[in-house]
Every structure is written in structure tokens, then in C-alpha cells.
Scaffold this motif. Structure first.
Motif, short mmCIF file in Angstrom:
data_model
loop_
_atom_site.label_atom_id
_atom_site.label_comp_id
_atom_site.label_asym_id
_atom_site.label_seq_id
_atom_site.Cartn_x
_atom_site.Cartn_y
_atom_site.Cartn_z
N LYS A 1 11.58 -39.44 18.90
CA LYS A 1 10.66 -41.06 18.81
C LYS A 1 11.04 -41.91 19.08
O LYS A 1 10.31 -43.36 20.12
N ILE A 2 12.62 -42.10 19.47
CA ILE A 2 13.31 -43.15 20.36
C ILE A 2 13.33 -42.89 21.35
O ILE A 2 13.37 -43.48 22.67
N PHE A 3 14.18 -42.15 22.03
CA PHE A 3 14.22 -41.58 23.13
C PHE A 3 13.80 -40.78 24.21
O PHE A 3 13.25 -40.60 25.21
N VAL A 4 12.67 -39.88 23.51
CA VAL A 4 11.54 -39.18 24.10
C VAL A 4 10.13 -39.84 23.96
O VAL A 4 10.11 -40.22 25.42
N PHE B 1 1.14 -43.30 19.94
CA PHE B 1 0.02 -42.69 19.38
C PHE B 1 0.04 -42.89 17.86
O PHE B 1 -1.62 -41.60 17.66
N PHE B 2 0.57 -43.15 16.65
CA PHE B 2 0.67 -43.86 15.64
C PHE B 2 -1.00 -44.68 16.25
O PHE B 2 -1.83 -44.22 15.31
N ALA B 3 -0.96 -45.70 17.22
CA ALA B 3 -2.59 -46.31 16.97
C ALA B 3 -3.58 -45.41 16.92
O ALA B 3 -4.77 -45.44 16.64
N SER B 4 -3.01 -44.35 18.09
CA SER B 4 -4.50 -43.70 18.41
C SER B 4 -4.94 -42.25 17.54
O SER B 4 -5.81 -41.82 17.28
N LEU B 5 -4.67 -41.57 16.46
CA LEU B 5 -4.67 -41.73 14.84
C LEU B 5 -4.94 -42.89 13.67
O LEU B 5 -5.68 -42.68 12.94
N GLY B 6 -5.33 -43.95 14.03
CA GLY B 6 -6.36 -44.64 13.18
C GLY B 6 -5.59 -45.67 12.40
O GLY B 6 -5.31 -45.86 11.72
N LEU B 7 -3.72 -45.27 12.86
CA LEU B 7 -2.59 -45.77 11.91
C LEU B 7 -2.24 -47.34 12.83
O LEU B 7 -2.59 -47.43 14.31
N PRO B 8 -2.04 -48.50 12.07
CA PRO B 8 -1.09 -49.51 13.10
C PRO B 8 -0.36 -48.86 13.50
O PRO B 8 1.14 -48.14 12.94
N GLY B 9 -0.36 -49.67 14.60
CA GLY B 9 0.91 -49.29 15.92
C GLY B 9 2.35 -49.84 15.07
O GLY B 9 3.45 -49.03 15.09
N LEU C 1 3.83 -49.07 12.23
CA LEU C 1 3.95 -48.52 11.18
C LEU C 1 4.80 -47.38 11.74
O LEU C 1 5.77 -46.85 11.41
N ALA C 2 4.46 -46.89 13.03
CA ALA C 2 5.68 -46.69 14.07
C ALA C 2 6.62 -47.00 13.80
O ALA C 2 7.73 -45.52 12.98
N TYR C 3 7.34 -48.23 14.36
CA TYR C 3 8.51 -48.59 14.02
C TYR C 3 8.94 -49.45 12.67
O TYR C 3 10.14 -48.20 12.23
N VAL C 4 8.61 -48.75 11.49
CA VAL C 4 8.98 -49.08 10.26
C VAL C 4 8.89 -47.80 9.80
O VAL C 4 10.77 -47.11 9.19
N GLU D 1 13.20 -43.16 8.74
CA GLU D 1 13.59 -41.81 9.31
C GLU D 1 15.53 -42.37 9.35
O GLU D 1 16.78 -41.43 9.09
N LEU D 2 15.80 -42.84 10.11
CA LEU D 2 16.98 -43.28 10.17
C LEU D 2 18.15 -44.47 8.97
O LEU D 2 19.25 -43.02 9.27
N ALA D 3 17.16 -45.40 8.20
CA ALA D 3 17.92 -45.01 7.13
C ALA D 3 18.32 -43.82 6.22
O ALA D 3 19.45 -43.97 5.26
#
Length: 134
Positions: free
Chosen positions: A29-32, A41-49, A51-54, A59-61
Motif C-alpha cells: 500500500k505504501i510503495f506500490v 481505491f478506498f474512496a472508489s469502494l465508498g469508504l472514506p479515503g 481510512l486507507a491511512y488508518v 497493519e504496520l503497528a
């Protein structure tokens, strides 16, 4: 019967494998895709953008907690919602098999089962901060 001599090492292997997988998916998600691309992509699914950063941070934590063994049982349970999200927003509609177009939900489901097994099995060998006893 569980072999108490080797079981902690088996849990360690599971903990490391799951942590590395989450690290790889956060890296994707970070490098590619880039964080901005993932947000799109999250926004295209109807999710708030945002939320991708969260999700990337989660995932990292989670990956770090699993790899280092910092409250790994709790980390495993905390990562289950991320995978449920992938099933319900991305992979679920594609069917069960992961080789379907769009990827099915079998792999994320297996991942959830592995996280639950880790949460039930314990922290494993070399955990830096074991999960507090109840």
C-alpha cells in the motif's frame, strides 16, 4: 496431545509469518499503490479515503507487534477487523477462490483463522511483552 517443548516455537513461527505478511501488505500500500492511491481505491469502494491511512498504520503497528511479540495475542485479535474489511469490501463479491477475478475471500479467511489460532495458542517463544494474564 500438544508437545509443550515445541509448541512455543510453533507459535513463534506463526507469529512471525503473520507479522511478515501484514508488513508486506502495508508495504504494498505504501510503495506500490502509494498511500494516496490506496486512499483513492478506498474512496472508489465508498469508504472514506482517510481510512486507507488508518489501515496502513494499523497493519504496520500490528506487524511490528506480532514480529516483536508485544502483546501478540491482542495484536492478532486487533488485526481481524482489517481482514474482515477486505472480505466485505473487496474479495467477498468475487467468490471463495482467490484465483477468481478480483481475488476471492479464501486467503483472507485463512488469515483470520491463523490470527484466531495465535490468539488462542499464546504468545510463543521470545515474546518481548507477553499478553497480560486475565
Amino acid at each position: 496431545m500438544i508437545d509443550t517443548r515445541t509448541a512455543p516455537y510453533a507459535v513463534l513461527v506463526l507469529r512471525l509469518a503473520l507479522g511478515i505478511l501484514f508488513l508486506a501488505h502495508a508495504g504494498l500500500k505504501i510503495f506500490v499503490f502509494t498511500p494516496a492511491g490506496t486512499a483513492g481505491f478506498f474512496a472508489s469502494l465508498g469508504l472514506p479515503g482517510w481510512l486507507a491511512y488508518v489501515t496502513i498504520a494499523w497493519e504496520l503497528a500490528g506487524a511490528a507487534a506480532l514480529i516483536l511479540g508485544v502483546w501478540p495475542r491482542l495484536a492478532a485479535l486487533a488485526l481481524v477487523p482489517v481482514l474482515l474489511g477486505t472480505i466485505f469490501t473487496v474479495h467477498g463479491a468475487a467468490g471463495f477462490f482467490f484465483d477468481n477475478a478480483g481475488g476471492g475471500w479464501e486467503f483472507p479467511a485463512l488469515w483470520i483463522v491463523a490470527l484466531i489460532v495465535l490468539a488462542l495458542a499464546g504468545d510463543g517463544k521470545y515474546a518481548l511483552k507477553p499478553t497480560p494474564a486475565r
